[in-house]
Write an enzyme that holds these catalytic residues in place. Structure first.
Site, PDB file in Angstrom:
ATOM      1  N   LYS A  65      -1.343 -16.415  17.766  1.00 27.45           N
ATOM      2  CA  LYS A  65      -2.723 -17.034  17.551  1.00 27.45           C
ATOM      3  C   LYS A  65      -2.447 -18.404  17.226  1.00 27.45           C
ATOM      4  CE  LYS A  65      -6.424 -15.723  14.400  1.00 27.45           C
ATOM      5  NZ  LYS A  65      -6.853 -15.002  13.090  1.00 27.45           N
TER       6      LYS A  65
HETATM    7  C1  E4P Z   1     -10.248 -14.339  12.788  1.00 29.50           C
HETATM    8  O1  E4P Z   1      -9.200 -13.974  13.396  1.00 29.50           O
HETATM    9  C2  E4P Z   1     -10.126 -14.946  11.222  1.00 29.50           C
HETATM   10  O2  E4P Z   1      -8.832 -14.460  10.779  1.00 29.50           O
HETATM   11  C3  E4P Z   1     -11.287 -14.475  10.682  1.00 29.50           C
HETATM   12  O3  E4P Z   1     -12.230 -13.557  11.240  1.00 29.50           O
HETATM   13  C4  E4P Z   1     -12.054 -15.644   9.667  1.00 29.50           C
HETATM   14  O4  E4P Z   1     -13.055 -15.160   8.791  1.00 29.50           O
HETATM   15  P1  E4P Z   1     -13.629 -15.991   7.658  1.00 29.50           P
HETATM   16  O5  E4P Z   1     -14.693 -16.911   8.127  1.00 29.50           O
HETATM   17  O6  E4P Z   1     -14.434 -14.847   6.999  1.00 29.50           O
HETATM   18  O7  E4P Z   1     -12.507 -16.483   7.077  1.00 29.50           O
END
Ligand code: E4P
Length: 217
Positions: free
Chosen positions: A83
């Site tokens: 990522k």
């Molecule tokens: C996605 O890959 C992220 O880890 C995640 O969905 C972020 O979500 P949040 O905005 O609730 O922290």
């Protein structure tokens, strides 16, 4: 639509995976912090449970360092998706790592143009953050729809991974729009089973059943 679970909580992943609800996992530095675990150890444990893509995020900010971190994370297991943030250096990293055959999830996407760049850089997944857009009164679901249209217009194979999902409505709308994947915390996925009319109907059935005086077992 595939379901990824957005957590590094191994017990929660195992429970949902046993029910067939987990097609993959996403983590990020905040979720690693929340888990209290070592990133390499917990990610390996998750990869041993889940056969689908498991996103592990780099934390460097320059392409050279991100590439090195990504290569190290990719060695954890064959189902790692590296990522990377949607920055210019993240896009360079995406191009290199996807060229080496690694899955790459480009995260922190907040515009259709960013999604277009990620697709051109060879991303396996693009992660638009719906909830964080809603937080500042923008429409995250409109963004998912725009990216769907753009990717379909040009035949990009990058999968739309709707992220920062906070509500059951987000899930249903993403499925209607045609997001390839959604990632949500375990609580949101479990919450999809709930409906006030289900609770009301079950309550009435239980009351009427008690009046019959019967038993099945
Ligand atoms: C996605 O890959 C992220 O880890 C995640 O969905 C972020 O979500 P949040 O905005 O609730 O922290």
């Amino acid at each position: 639509m595939k379901f990824f679970v957005d957590t590094a909580d191994v017990d929660a992943i195992r429970e949902l995976n046993d029910l067939g609800m987990v097609d993959g996992v996403t983590t990020n530095p905040s979720l690693i912090l929340k888990s209290g675990r070592d990133i390499l150890e917990v990610t390996k444990e998750i990869c041993d449970i889940v056969s689908g893509p498991v996103s592990a995020e780099v934390v460097a900010l320059t392409a050279d360092e991100m590439i090195a971190e990504g290569r190290k994370l990719a060695k954890i297991a064959p189902n790692i998706a590296v990522k990377v943030p949607l920055t210019w250096d993240g896009l360079k990293t995406c191009k290199v790592l996807s060229g080496e055959g690694h899955m790459v999830n480009v995260t922190l996407c907040f515009s259709a143009n960013q999604a277009l760049l990620a697709a051109k850089a060879g991303a396996t997944f693009i992660s638009p953050f719906i909830g964080r857009m809603d937080d500042i009164n923008l429409d995250g679901l409109d963004l998912i729809a725009d990216i769907r249209t753009i990717y379909d217009n040009y035949g990009f194979e990058t999968q739309i991974l709707a992220a920062s999902i906070r509500t059951a409505n987000h899930v249903a709308q993403c499925a209607l729009i045609g997001a390839d994947v959604m990632t949500a915390p375990p609580s949101v996925i479990k919450g999809l089973a709930g409906h006030v009319l289900t609770d009301k109907g079950l309550d009435q059935f239980m009351k009427d059943w008690a009046k019959t005086g019967q038993k099945i077992l």
